[in-house]
Each structure stands twice: as structure tokens, then as C-alpha cells.
Write an enzyme that holds these catalytic residues in place. Structure first.
Site, short mmCIF file in Angstrom:
data_model
loop_
_atom_site.label_atom_id
_atom_site.label_comp_id
_atom_site.label_asym_id
_atom_site.label_seq_id
_atom_site.Cartn_x
_atom_site.Cartn_y
_atom_site.Cartn_z
N ARG A 76 0.85 -1.20 0.00
CA ARG A 76 0.00 0.00 0.00
C ARG A 76 0.89 1.25 0.00
O ARG A 76 2.11 1.15 0.13
CB ARG A 76 -0.95 -0.03 1.22
CG ARG A 76 -0.18 -0.45 2.46
CD ARG A 76 -0.62 0.19 3.68
NE ARG A 76 -0.52 1.62 3.61
CZ ARG A 76 0.63 2.30 3.77
NH1 ARG A 76 1.79 1.70 3.98
NH2 ARG A 76 0.63 3.61 3.71
N ALA A 78 0.81 5.08 -2.28
CA ALA A 78 0.71 5.29 -3.73
C ALA A 78 1.98 4.89 -4.50
O ALA A 78 1.89 4.12 -5.49
CB ALA A 78 0.33 6.75 -4.00
N ARG A 117 -7.24 -0.12 -7.10
CA ARG A 117 -7.38 1.04 -6.20
C ARG A 117 -7.52 2.31 -7.05
O ARG A 117 -6.56 2.76 -7.66
CB ARG A 117 -6.17 1.13 -5.26
CG ARG A 117 -6.02 -0.14 -4.43
CD ARG A 117 -5.34 0.08 -3.12
NE ARG A 117 -6.07 0.95 -2.22
CZ ARG A 117 -5.53 1.49 -1.11
NH1 ARG A 117 -4.26 1.25 -0.84
NH2 ARG A 117 -6.24 2.25 -0.31
N GLN A 224 -2.68 2.59 9.88
CA GLN A 224 -1.36 2.67 9.24
C GLN A 224 -0.37 3.48 10.09
O GLN A 224 0.83 3.24 10.02
CB GLN A 224 -1.48 3.32 7.85
CG GLN A 224 -2.14 2.44 6.79
CD GLN A 224 -3.62 2.67 6.69
OE1 GLN A 224 -4.29 3.04 7.66
NE2 GLN A 224 -4.18 2.46 5.51
N ASP A 265 -2.18 10.57 -2.38
CA ASP A 265 -2.49 9.49 -3.33
C ASP A 265 -2.71 10.02 -4.72
O ASP A 265 -2.52 9.32 -5.71
CB ASP A 265 -3.69 8.68 -2.86
CG ASP A 265 -3.22 7.64 -1.87
OD1 ASP A 265 -2.94 8.03 -0.73
OD2 ASP A 265 -3.07 6.47 -2.28
N LYS A 276 -5.11 9.94 2.61
CA LYS A 276 -5.82 9.10 3.59
C LYS A 276 -6.88 9.87 4.35
O LYS A 276 -6.66 11.02 4.76
CB LYS A 276 -4.77 8.50 4.54
CG LYS A 276 -5.30 7.66 5.66
CD LYS A 276 -6.18 6.52 5.20
CE LYS A 276 -5.52 5.61 4.18
NZ LYS A 276 -6.50 4.73 3.48
#
Ligand code: MRU
Length: 376
Positions: A76, A78, A117, A224, A265, A276
Site C-alpha cells: 500500500r 501510492a 485502487r 497505518q 495518493d 488518507k
């Protein structure tokens, strides 16, 4: 023993190389730790869903393994998604069923990986460039096109290491001395091919004695911050304190945060930033309390085809991610829930965007367009 699992084959019990403890050794070797590795057996990804409890590597034999690993957030962040997708194209061609036409296979694999995604634009960036490498080499035969794609994927990985270094160097210029910096989500070695975007800036600034402490918010729902950023900062021996996401306002109102730096991202052509979920809340708080709010991201995260933040597709994930923490249920089993993975921060709340080609300031439409001059 390796065993099959969602998103690949797990290899347990292999420890990651520890980051050396101090000074110059650390600076030289931070980027040797990567959650993505290409071995003589193929692609292996560190399963981040298991961290910090266990270090499990997934061996990806098929594009389905790679896409499942990306979808379930085993890999995970970007830039790391972009690098994994680049290798995923190679895995896809290597596992082509006998008799399938190679162009059809490439198209199938690109669609599979590209659909995992929607917000992280580095995924689309990697697939678009991989398509060009494929088109340029396909007439040379299957072995040649696979070799060319592998060489390209390794170059994408290596370039990300370099681009993290550049963001680190540019970003550290913005920090002063003994800054207490807040970050959100995970943007370090786990999220990139190198030592990180925002966490790379923090690492570089700390190396220059400019950071006294990092505030790490948990980053619900998948934690995260608590699971991954705290784990990375411990390995780097950078002082940090974990806080709940809801502590950000209280910390700032008490004057305990000097700067915010976090990742992206996707950045729209006007500088609006998708990152996020919770990023927007942090940005509003930072502006309320005059705390400079920085975003660190490579040019590959800036999407000139997306004019503004409202054009960025926002991934919505399974509501079960809210109802559970690891295996523990924390709400009524079927509690109605909404799980946006990202939010959009309008450009006017952003003090600077730290890229791999320099620090961009408002007006972002102009500074972003200029940053791309000479780059594609
Ligand atoms: O859902 P995730 O964990 O992939 O989200 C990651 C982020 O939001 C990061 O801030 C972003 O990708 C930048 S990573 C260098």
C-alpha cells in the site's frame, strides 16, 4: 513453511534486515529496506496487513496474487502500489496460459491491476508507462518483451528510491530546529520504493537535527500510523509519540505541533490533494492554528489530467474494516457504516507541496505546470 493465502504465497519467519542504528550508516542504507523485492523466484511483497505482529512475505506467482495484495493493502501507499503494479505486469506475462495471445494477456493483466485502487494515481501512471514498454518491444518476441518490462520495472523501483531522496533533501530545507512534526497514515519505506515521501522528509530533517519529535496519529480504520509509521520510526530511532486521530486539535491548540507533513495518493492539476481519510481534518486544524501544512509527493502522484480535487475518484472500502480491528469485532456485527479511504484537501490549506523536483507554492496551477516542464 510457505502456505497459500489471499494475495500470494506466504513465507514466514524471514526477518527484515534491521536498519543500522546511527548516523552515516543509517543515511547510506535506509533505502535498502523495501517491502517489494524481485528475487530469482519472482515478486515478493511484505504483507503489511500483518505488521507489526509478524513479518510475512507474499510470493506473487500470478497477476491475481498481485492484484489481491494491492486490494487488501498487503502492499500500500501510492508509490509502492505503482512499483508493485510495474512488477505485476511482468508476473502477468510470465504466467500467461499457453496459447493465449500476448497482447490479449497484457490487456487483461493491465485491466486487472488497474482496477484495484482507484484513487492512487501512481497505479495508472505505472500501467500507462508499462503499456509503452510493451508496445515498443512486443514485436521482438515474448522473452524479449518480458525482459524489457522487467528491466523497466526495476528502473521504476530504483527511480523511486532516488525521488524519495530528492523529496527528503528539498523538504528538510523547510524545517528549523527541534521541530515537533505531525504526520498521518504511513508514508515511509513501507509506502514507497525508497525511504518515503513525508516520512523521508522527516528522516532527512531528523538527520539534520531539525526534528525533536514526531506525532503519529493512529489513522483509523486500518491503523497505518499506529501499526506501520510507529514501526518504521522505531527502526529508524526517531523519537515519536502515538496519538489518537481525534487528538490533533488538542495538540495544536496547546501549541505542541510546529509543522505537519504527510503524503498524497493523487494531486490534481490545481494542487488539491487526495490522501488518507482524516487528512482534510488535519489540514483545517493546522490552518486554524497557523501550523504549516506540507504535502510530500513525487511528480508521479500529480495528475495533470485531473483538473481539481472534486474530479478525483475516492475509493470506498468494505465497511467491515470499520467494524473490526484485526480479528476483533468492535461494533454490532452489522452496524451500518461508511468507509471512505481518502478525502480531499483544497489547495488553499496547503503551505507547500514538496516534490522530487523542488518545493511548490501557491498558486499551484502555475507552479505545478512549471514543475512538469521537461518531465512527462
Ligand atoms: O490506503 P493506503 O494505506 O494505501 O493509503 C496511503 C496513504 O494515504 C499515503 O499517505 C499515500 O499513499 C502516500 S504514501 C507515500
Amino acid at each position: 513453511m510457505p502456505h497459500a493465502g489471499p494475495g500470494g504465497w506466504a513465507i514466514r519467519g524471514r526477518s527484515l534486515p534491521r536498519v543500522p542504528r546511527t548516523g552515516i550508516m543509517r543515511a547510506m542504507t535506509e533505502e535498502t529496506f523495501s517491502p517489494i523485492r524481485w528475487t530469482d523466484k519472482g515478486l515478493e511483497l511484505l504483507d503489511q496487513t500483518q505488521l507489526p505482529r509478524e513479518e510475512v512475505w507474499l510470493r506473487c506467482r500470478t497477476p491475481e496474487d498481485v492484484s489481491a495484495a494491492i486490494y487488501r493493502l498487503s502492499v500500500r501507499g501510492a508509490p509502492a502500489i505503482g512499483v508493485s503494479a510495474a512488477y505485476g505486469l511482468v508476473v502477468g506475462l510470465q504466467s500467461k496460459p499457453p496459447g493465449q495471445e500476448i497482447r490479449a494477456r497484457f490487456a487483461e493483466v493491465a485491466e486487472l491491476l488497474g482496477g484495484t485502487r482507484p484513487t492512487a494515481v501512481n497505479l495508472r501512471w505505472a500501467i500507462k508507462r508499462g503499456q509503452k514498454v510493451f508496445d515498443d518491444n512486443v514485436d521482438a518476441g515474448e522473452d524479449a518483451v518480458i525482459a524489457a518490462l522487467l528491466e523497466w520495472a526495476k528502473a521504476v523501483h530504483a527511480a523511486d528510491i532516488q525521488s524519495c531522496r530528492q523529496m527528503g533533501a528539498f523538504g528538510a530545507e523547510l524545517f528549523s530546529s527541534n521541530d515537533r512534526v505531525l504526520t498521518h497514515c504511513n508514508t515511509g519505506a513501507l509506502a514507497t520504493g525508497g525511504y518515503g515521501t513525508a516520512l523521508g522528509v522527516i528522516t532527512a530533517s531528523h538527520g539534520q537535527g531539525k526534528i525533536s519529535q514526531v506525532w503519529v496519529d493512529e489513522t483509523r480504520p486500518l491503523l497505518q500510523g499506529a501499526r506501520l509509521t510507529a514501526w518504521e520510526l522505531e527502526r529508524l530511532e526517531i523519537p515519536y509519540k502515538l496519538v489518537t486521530d481525534s487528538s490533533v486539535g488538542a495538540l495544536m491548540s496547546r501549541g505542541l505541533v510546529d509543522r505537519v507533513v504527510l503524503g498524497a495518493d493523487r494531486i490534481a492539476a490545481n494542487g488539491d490533494v487526495a490522501n488518507k481519510i482524516g487528512t482534510y481534518t488535519v489540514a483545517v486544524m493546522a490552518n486554524r492554528h497557523d501550523v504549516p501544512f506540507y504535502v510530500a509527493a513525487p511528480l508521479s502522484t500529480i495528475d495533470l489530467d485531473t483538473p481539481t480535487g472534486s474530479d478525483i475518484p475516492i475509493e470506498e472500502r468494505d465497511a467491515d474494516e470499520l467494524r473490526r480491528v484485526f480479528e476483533a469485532k468492535i461494533s454490532p456485527a452489522d452496524a451500518p457504516a461508511m468507509n471512505f479511504a481518502f478525502d480531499v484537501t483544497p489547495n488553499e490549506l496547503i503551505a507547500a507541496i514538496i516534490t522530487d523536483v523542488g518545493v511548490l507554492r501557491a498558486p499551484y496551477t502555475e507552479s505545478i505546470a512549471k514543475a512538469f516542464e521537461g518531465h512527462d
